[in-house]
Design a protein around this motif. Structure first.
Motif, mmCIF file in Angstrom:
data_model
loop_
_atom_site.group_PDB
_atom_site.id
_atom_site.type_symbol
_atom_site.label_atom_id
_atom_site.label_comp_id
_atom_site.label_asym_id
_atom_site.label_seq_id
_atom_site.Cartn_x
_atom_site.Cartn_y
_atom_site.Cartn_z
ATOM 1 N N THR A 134 7.809 -5.623 -6.064
ATOM 2 C CA THR A 134 8.535 -4.351 -6.122
ATOM 3 C C THR A 134 7.674 -3.206 -5.608
ATOM 4 O OG1 THR A 134 9.858 -5.101 -8.005
ATOM 5 C CG2 THR A 134 9.717 -2.724 -7.645
ATOM 6 N N ALA A 135 6.397 -3.203 -5.992
ATOM 7 C CA ALA A 135 5.492 -2.146 -5.540
ATOM 8 C C ALA A 135 5.312 -2.195 -4.027
ATOM 9 C CB ALA A 135 4.145 -2.277 -6.238
ATOM 10 N N LEU A 136 5.230 -3.404 -3.468
ATOM 11 C CA LEU A 136 5.068 -3.536 -2.020
ATOM 12 C C LEU A 136 6.319 -3.047 -1.292
ATOM 13 C CD1 LEU A 136 3.169 -4.456 0.201
ATOM 14 C CD2 LEU A 136 4.117 -6.764 -0.009
ATOM 15 N N ALA A 137 7.488 -3.381 -1.821
ATOM 16 C CA ALA A 137 8.737 -2.915 -1.212
ATOM 17 C C ALA A 137 8.835 -1.389 -1.278
ATOM 18 C CB ALA A 137 9.932 -3.552 -1.917
ATOM 19 N N ASP A 138 8.490 -0.817 -2.418
ATOM 20 C CA ASP A 138 8.521 0.644 -2.556
ATOM 21 C C ASP A 138 7.580 1.304 -1.555
ATOM 22 O OD1 ASP A 138 10.343 0.426 -4.593
ATOM 23 O OD2 ASP A 138 8.883 0.700 -6.205
ATOM 24 N N TYR A 139 6.431 0.675 -1.337
ATOM 25 C CA TYR A 139 5.456 1.252 -0.415
ATOM 26 C C TYR A 139 5.944 1.175 1.031
ATOM 27 C CZ TYR A 139 1.100 2.364 1.881
ATOM 28 O OH TYR A 139 0.149 2.964 2.669
ATOM 29 N N ILE A 140 6.575 0.067 1.406
ATOM 30 C CA ILE A 140 7.126 -0.053 2.766
ATOM 31 C C ILE A 140 8.153 1.045 3.012
ATOM 32 C CG2 ILE A 140 8.579 -1.495 4.252
ATOM 33 C CD1 ILE A 140 7.208 -3.945 3.003
ATOM 34 N N ARG A 141 9.003 1.278 2.032
ATOM 35 C CA ARG A 141 10.029 2.313 2.176
ATOM 36 C C ARG A 141 9.401 3.706 2.264
ATOM 37 N NH1 ARG A 141 13.015 0.354 -1.393
ATOM 38 N NH2 ARG A 141 12.324 1.641 -3.143
ATOM 39 N N VAL A 218 0.268 -2.896 5.438
ATOM 40 C CA VAL A 218 -0.743 -2.061 4.776
ATOM 41 C C VAL A 218 -1.979 -1.995 5.662
ATOM 42 C CG1 VAL A 218 -2.224 -1.741 2.762
ATOM 43 C CG2 VAL A 218 0.053 -2.714 2.463
ATOM 44 N N ASP A 219 -2.518 -0.796 5.825
ATOM 45 C CA ASP A 219 -3.804 -0.592 6.500
ATOM 46 C C ASP A 219 -4.728 0.064 5.474
ATOM 47 O OD1 ASP A 219 -5.990 0.567 7.920
ATOM 48 O OD2 ASP A 219 -4.841 0.453 9.774
ATOM 49 N N ALA A 220 -5.709 -0.701 4.991
ATOM 50 C CA ALA A 220 -6.548 -0.222 3.887
ATOM 51 C C ALA A 220 -7.308 1.049 4.235
ATOM 52 C CB ALA A 220 -7.525 -1.319 3.463
ATOM 53 N N ASN A 221 -7.705 1.202 5.486
ATOM 54 C CA ASN A 221 -8.449 2.404 5.875
ATOM 55 C C ASN A 221 -7.522 3.580 6.144
ATOM 56 O OD1 ASN A 221 -10.903 1.135 5.624
ATOM 57 N ND2 ASN A 221 -11.147 0.719 7.800
ATOM 58 N N ARG A 222 -6.590 3.405 7.061
ATOM 59 C CA ARG A 222 -5.735 4.521 7.476
ATOM 60 C C ARG A 222 -4.758 4.932 6.379
ATOM 61 N NH1 ARG A 222 -1.759 3.355 12.295
ATOM 62 N NH2 ARG A 222 -0.645 2.360 10.566
ATOM 63 N N ASP A 223 -4.149 3.949 5.713
ATOM 64 C CA ASP A 223 -3.127 4.259 4.713
ATOM 65 C C ASP A 223 -3.720 4.614 3.358
ATOM 66 O OD1 ASP A 223 -1.356 3.548 6.701
ATOM 67 O OD2 ASP A 223 -0.977 1.545 5.891
ATOM 68 N N LEU A 224 -4.755 3.881 2.956
ATOM 69 C CA LEU A 224 -5.255 4.000 1.585
ATOM 70 C C LEU A 224 -6.589 4.733 1.475
ATOM 71 C CD1 LEU A 224 -4.397 0.397 0.317
ATOM 72 C CD2 LEU A 224 -2.942 2.439 0.370
ATOM 73 N N GLY A 225 -7.212 5.027 2.608
ATOM 74 C CA GLY A 225 -8.468 5.770 2.574
ATOM 75 C C GLY A 225 -9.613 5.024 1.921
ATOM 76 N N LEU A 226 -9.706 3.712 2.161
ATOM 77 C CA LEU A 226 -10.728 2.911 1.488
ATOM 78 C C LEU A 226 -12.064 2.872 2.227
ATOM 79 C CD1 LEU A 226 -8.734 -0.099 0.005
ATOM 80 C CD2 LEU A 226 -9.325 2.095 -1.018
#
Length: 232
Positions: A134-141, A218-226
């Motif tokens: 559910t969390a992954l689907a919410d994030y895609i949207r 998901v892009d850990a660097n660009r999307d999440l700032g990791l």
């Protein structure tokens, strides 16, 4: 006497670490704790820790809350353990994140004089993150406005993605069966995909428009700032 000094320095480090971590997290209900063990009495005075466990839950954050900074490497941590639960990073809800990072160093002078824990070096460790379907689907949207509706189901290393997207100004129902594959060390992509548009399987190249819309998931660097802290 020596044990009392060691215990005092240890508790001081734990308080400073918890306050510093809490300052980087958001949320009124956030919970933060630091637990550590010194490497003997001399180790306490010299800033040598066998381990330090950073625990946090119920928070939001804009990027990696623990990162390397410039400074001396006089303090050492045998293993830095991260135990984060029930948090959100840039809109992606994460059920849990556990990481064990060996060979860490911190700026002992900064901790003593400025009451700030600055991690200045780390080794390469292992990490496990749990994210619900559910969390992954919410994030895609959230990430892709063209996707109006979506559900995700993960089974045996395959992703089953169902939804509706606006492609070339037309709303299209889609169903994708694909592998969720790491790319470039920091991304997750839908690959080896079977694509259905409006209940018909497509192989004429039009499926590429949909996959280009969804990838990278998901892009850990660009999307999440990791900051390249995580390699998938």
């Amino acid at each position: 006497m020596g044990g009392g000094i060691a215990d005092f320095e240890l508790r001081r480090f734990e308080r400073l670490g918890a306050a510093d971590l809490a300052s980087r997290l958001h949320g009124e209900g956030k919970q933060v704790n630091v637990d550590a063990e010194v490497d003997g009495i001399v180790g306490a005075l010299a800033g040598r820790l066998s381990y330090a466990t950073l625990t946090a839950s119920k928070f939001t954050v804009d990027g990696m809350p623990v990162f390397l900074e410039a400074g001396t490497q006089r303090g050492s941590i045998g293993t830095l353990k991260l135990r984060f639960t029930d948090f959100s990073i840039r809109g992606l809800r994460v059920e849990s994140l556990e990481a064990d990072i060996p060979g860490c160093r911190f700026d002992l002078g900064s901790a003593q004089r400025k009451r700030k824990i600055k991690l200045t070096r780390s080794g390469v460790g292992t990490a496990t993150a749990r994210i619900t379907e559910t969390a992954l689907a919410d994030y895609i949207r959230l990430k892709y406005p063209a996707v109006k509706e979506v559900t995700v189901e993960l089974k045996k290393h395959r992703a089953f993605v169902t939804g509706r997207a606006e492609l070339l100004l037309l709303k299209t129902d889609f169903f994708v069966i694909a592998s969720l594959v790491p790319q470039a060390g920091t991304q997750l992509w839908l690959e080896d995909a079977i694509v259905f548009l409006n209940d018909e399987r497509v192989r004429d190249g039009s499926e590429r428009r949909l996959l280009d819309t969804l990838n990278p998931v998901v892009d850990a660097n660009r999307d999440l700032g990791l900051r390249s802290a995580l390699v998938v």
